[in-house]
Design a protein around this motif. Structure first.
Motif, PDB file in Angstrom:
ATOM      1  N   VAL A  72       0.894  -1.200   0.040  1.00  0.00           N
ATOM      2  CA  VAL A  72       0.142   0.094  -0.048  1.00  0.00           C
ATOM      3  C   VAL A  72       0.991   1.216   0.110  1.00  0.00           C
ATOM      4  O   VAL A  72       1.937   1.274   0.821  1.00  0.00           O
ATOM      5  CB  VAL A  72      -0.787   0.016   1.423  1.00  0.00           C
ATOM      6  N   GLU A  73       0.508   2.269  -0.766  1.00  0.00           N
ATOM      7  CA  GLU A  73       1.311   3.505  -0.878  1.00  0.00           C
ATOM      8  C   GLU A  73       0.432   4.577  -0.246  1.00  0.00           C
ATOM      9  O   GLU A  73      -1.077   4.673  -0.894  1.00  0.00           O
ATOM     10  CB  GLU A  73       1.759   3.841  -2.246  1.00  0.00           C
ATOM     11  N   PHE A  74       0.677   5.506   0.618  1.00  0.00           N
ATOM     12  CA  PHE A  74      -0.287   6.698   0.930  1.00  0.00           C
ATOM     13  C   PHE A  74       0.601   7.803   1.213  1.00  0.00           C
ATOM     14  O   PHE A  74       1.888   7.693   1.452  1.00  0.00           O
ATOM     15  CB  PHE A  74      -1.004   6.123   2.085  1.00  0.00           C
ATOM     16  N   ALA A  75       0.058   8.982   1.681  1.00  0.00           N
ATOM     17  CA  ALA A  75       0.930  10.033   1.961  1.00  0.00           C
ATOM     18  C   ALA A  75       0.314  10.436   3.347  1.00  0.00           C
ATOM     19  O   ALA A  75      -0.725  10.363   3.846  1.00  0.00           O
ATOM     20  CB  ALA A  75       0.430  11.031   0.988  1.00  0.00           C
ATOM     21  N   VAL A  76       1.361  10.722   4.051  1.00  0.00           N
ATOM     22  CA  VAL A  76       1.317  11.279   5.433  1.00  0.00           C
ATOM     23  C   VAL A  76       1.582  12.714   5.655  1.00  0.00           C
ATOM     24  O   VAL A  76       2.468  13.155   4.884  1.00  0.00           O
ATOM     25  CB  VAL A  76       2.057  10.615   6.568  1.00  0.00           C
ATOM     26  N   THR A  77       0.444  13.522   6.004  1.00  0.00           N
ATOM     27  CA  THR A  77       0.333  15.119   6.010  1.00  0.00           C
ATOM     28  C   THR A  77       0.240  15.523   7.477  1.00  0.00           C
ATOM     29  O   THR A  77      -0.409  14.793   8.197  1.00  0.00           O
ATOM     30  CB  THR A  77      -0.651  15.471   4.974  1.00  0.00           C
ATOM     31  N   ASP A  78       0.579  16.871   7.535  1.00  0.00           N
ATOM     32  CA  ASP A  78       0.321  17.439   8.875  1.00  0.00           C
ATOM     33  C   ASP A  78      -0.576  18.552   8.807  1.00  0.00           C
ATOM     34  O   ASP A  78      -0.569  19.432   9.587  1.00  0.00           O
ATOM     35  CB  ASP A  78       1.651  17.706   9.579  1.00  0.00           C
ATOM     36  N   GLY A  79      -1.267  18.660   7.656  1.00  0.00           N
ATOM     37  CA  GLY A  79      -2.075  19.699   7.229  1.00  0.00           C
ATOM     38  C   GLY A  79      -1.495  21.050   6.421  1.00  0.00           C
ATOM     39  O   GLY A  79      -2.058  21.981   5.926  1.00  0.00           O
ATOM     40  N   SER A  80      -0.251  20.868   6.417  1.00  0.00           N
ATOM     41  CA  SER A  80       0.441  22.043   5.752  1.00  0.00           C
ATOM     42  C   SER A  80       0.603  21.318   4.249  1.00  0.00           C
ATOM     43  O   SER A  80       0.117  20.349   3.914  1.00  0.00           O
ATOM     44  CB  SER A  80       1.947  22.132   6.391  1.00  0.00           C
ATOM     45  N   THR A  81       1.448  21.942   3.377  1.00  0.00           N
ATOM     46  CA  THR A  81       1.713  21.651   2.156  1.00  0.00           C
ATOM     47  C   THR A  81       2.661  20.467   1.890  1.00  0.00           C
ATOM     48  O   THR A  81       2.882  19.862   0.958  1.00  0.00           O
ATOM     49  CB  THR A  81       2.169  22.876   1.448  1.00  0.00           C
ATOM     50  N   ASN A  82       3.111  20.334   2.996  1.00  0.00           N
ATOM     51  CA  ASN A  82       4.195  18.952   3.095  1.00  0.00           C
ATOM     52  C   ASN A  82       3.277  17.861   3.336  1.00  0.00           C
ATOM     53  O   ASN A  82       2.516  17.571   4.028  1.00  0.00           O
ATOM     54  CB  ASN A  82       5.096  19.176   4.226  1.00  0.00           C
ATOM     55  N   ALA A  83       3.854  16.773   2.513  1.00  0.00           N
ATOM     56  CA  ALA A  83       3.362  15.381   2.621  1.00  0.00           C
ATOM     57  C   ALA A  83       4.529  14.526   2.318  1.00  0.00           C
ATOM     58  O   ALA A  83       5.393  14.773   1.365  1.00  0.00           O
ATOM     59  CB  ALA A  83       2.052  15.326   1.502  1.00  0.00           C
ATOM     60  N   VAL A  84       4.602  13.274   2.881  1.00  0.00           N
ATOM     61  CA  VAL A  84       5.494  12.261   2.792  1.00  0.00           C
ATOM     62  C   VAL A  84       4.934  11.105   2.216  1.00  0.00           C
ATOM     63  O   VAL A  84       3.984  10.781   2.811  1.00  0.00           O
ATOM     64  CB  VAL A  84       6.280  12.086   4.008  1.00  0.00           C
TER      65      VAL A  84
END
Length: 165
Positions: A72-84
């Motif tokens: 599975v691939e997904f993005a982790v974000t903290d609400g900012s424009t940054n996502a990993v």
């Protein structure tokens, strides 16, 4: 050897044993330490590849892509424009879904910006959030204590949220 010399030898041997034990314990702990980061932290200070860390935040909306098998691939974000971007092979927790809190543990693959996770932890109910993640999301105004995901979504869309006891 005199009695005093024997006593000093026993004390010195005991201290040497204790020092060796302490050094071995410290070495073992240094090998298992995983520092906690959020995507905004990684944007400011990148982590060297192959360094074990914990990455926490929210699973990005529309980012979950199921690959072959249990990948599975997904993005982790903290609400900012940054996502990993995160890649995980294994069985995800039952409560794993988009918009929910997640903590992953693993390392960045060499030569890429993909975080390869070997552990994925999802929050267990609508009010639980790891303390570090909750504190950062609260400071950004994205998480309010005592509100579930549904109320959070309505509030973000400007709809009225009724308080429930």
């Amino acid at each position: 050897m005199t009695r005093k010399q024997k006593r000093l030898a026993v004390i010195a041997g005991g201290m040497g044993f204790i020092l060796t034990a302490v050094l071995l314990v410290m070495f073992a702990f240094s090998q298992s330490v995983a520092y906690f980061y959020m995507p905004a932290d990684l944007a400011k200070t990148p982590v060297a590849p192959e360094t074990r860390i914990r990455l926490g935040g929210l699973v990005g909306e529309g980012s979950v892509v199921r690959g072959t098998g249990s990948t599975v691939e997904f993005a982790v974000t903290d609400g900012s424009t940054n996502a990993v971007k995160v890649k995980y092979t294994g069985i995800l927790p039952d409560l794993f879904r988009e918009g929910q809190g997640v903590v992953t543990e693993g390392m960045f693959a060499a030569g890429t910006n993909v975080f390869v996770a070997d552990t994925v932890l999802a929050k267990h109910d609508e009010t639980y959030m790891p303390k570090d993640v909750a504190d950062r999301l609260k400071s950004q105004g994205l998480w309010k204590e005592g509100q579930g995901q549904e109320a959070q979504g309505k509030q973000a869309q400007g709809q009225e949220v009724k308080a429930t006891p």
